[in-house]
Design an enzyme around this catalytic site. Structure first.
Site, PDB file in Angstrom:
ATOM      1  N   SER A 133      39.638  47.678  41.213  1.00  0.00           N
ATOM      2  CA  SER A 133      39.757  46.539  40.297  1.00  0.00           C
ATOM      3  C   SER A 133      38.540  46.516  39.384  1.00  0.00           C
ATOM      4  CB  SER A 133      39.852  45.194  41.034  1.00  0.00           C
ATOM      5  OG  SER A 133      39.655  44.119  40.134  1.00  0.00           O
ATOM      6  N   TYR A 146      36.659  37.978  46.538  1.00  0.00           N
ATOM      7  CA  TYR A 146      37.336  39.114  45.922  1.00  0.00           C
ATOM      8  C   TYR A 146      36.335  40.050  45.262  1.00  0.00           C
ATOM      9  CZ  TYR A 146      40.909  41.687  43.304  1.00  0.00           C
ATOM     10  OH  TYR A 146      41.719  42.668  42.808  1.00  0.00           O
TER      11      TYR A 146
END
Length: 241
Positions: A133, A146
């Protein structure tokens, strides 16, 4: 082996890998999400119902893959989750732990089992692709769990890449920005920006990510994409601050 194969990036990548000639193992927690993917791929597929955060379930899943196919050439560590977008002082330990367990510990457990197979099979070797990501580089506001796990994935990728050299195990990472999936539905409604404003953000078809994964997976083991970033061209990533 594709983890989180029942939806989004995992589903699209699994199908694309099947179309590229790979025999595919689909790992996920829900059989009802995996079965339709298996139907699309066809005969050279197996469904592994397992939680990547559960050590025993992961070990059994990789054993099943070896029993079915006799070797493991690729692991796409894709399974991931996030927490509510709230300030850190409003996050519970359980919310933090849930993200760490899936995103980081799950990737470790799957990579460990992959190494065990790849080091001992003949011919030796294989490839691991971690889903990083762009949060592995730049955080969003209110995304501590996250972001922390995705930064950690970068460290995991580098460490696995180094350790894998002696065993012909290549490890790379794909960093994805705004691929259209269940996790990015809210981008169409408005994402919180660093200045506190809400703004809609562009997304890209998940098929583009699947093609990138197939490219990385299809290289010979003496070549490796160490890091690849695939993102919506106009998303507010470059130039933040």
């Amino acid at each position: 082996m594709v983890t989180g194969a029942g939806s989004g990036i995992g589903r699209a990548s699994a199908i694309a890998l099947g179309e590229a000639g790979f025999a595919v193992a689909l790992m996920g927690r829900r059989e009802d999400r995996l079965a339709p993917v298996a139907e699309v791929i066809g005969e050279r597929v197996t469904v592994v119902v397992a939680d990547v955060a559960d050590e025993r379930q992961v070990a059994r899943g990789f054993e099943r893959v070896f029993e079915r196919f006799g070797r493991l050439d690729l692991l796409f560590n894709n399974a991931g989750t996030s927490s509510p977008a709230v300030p850190i002082d409003e996050l519970s330990l359980s919310q933090w732990q849930a993200v760490v367990d899936t995103n980081l510990t799950g990737s470790f457990l799957c990579a460990r089992e992959a190494f065990r197979l790849m080091k001992t099979q003949s011919p030796m070797g294989g490839r691991i692709i971690n889903n990083g990501s762009i949060s592995a580089h730049v955080p969003r506001l209110y995304s501590v769990p996250y972001t922390a796990t995705k930064h950690a994935i970068t460290g995991l990728t580098k460490a696995l890449s180094l350790e894998g050299r002696a065993f012909d195990i290549a490890c790379g990472q794909i960093d994805i920005g705004n691929a259209e999936s269940e996790m990015t539905e809210r981008t169409k409604l408005g994402m919180l920006q660093p200045n506190g404003e809400l703004a809609t953000e562009p997304v890209i078809d998940v098929a583009h990510i699947a093609k990138a994964v197939v490219y990385m997976a299809s290289l010979p083991l003496d070549a490796n994409v160490q890091f690849m970033t695939v993102m919506a061209t106009k998303m507010p990533y470059i130039g933040r601050g």
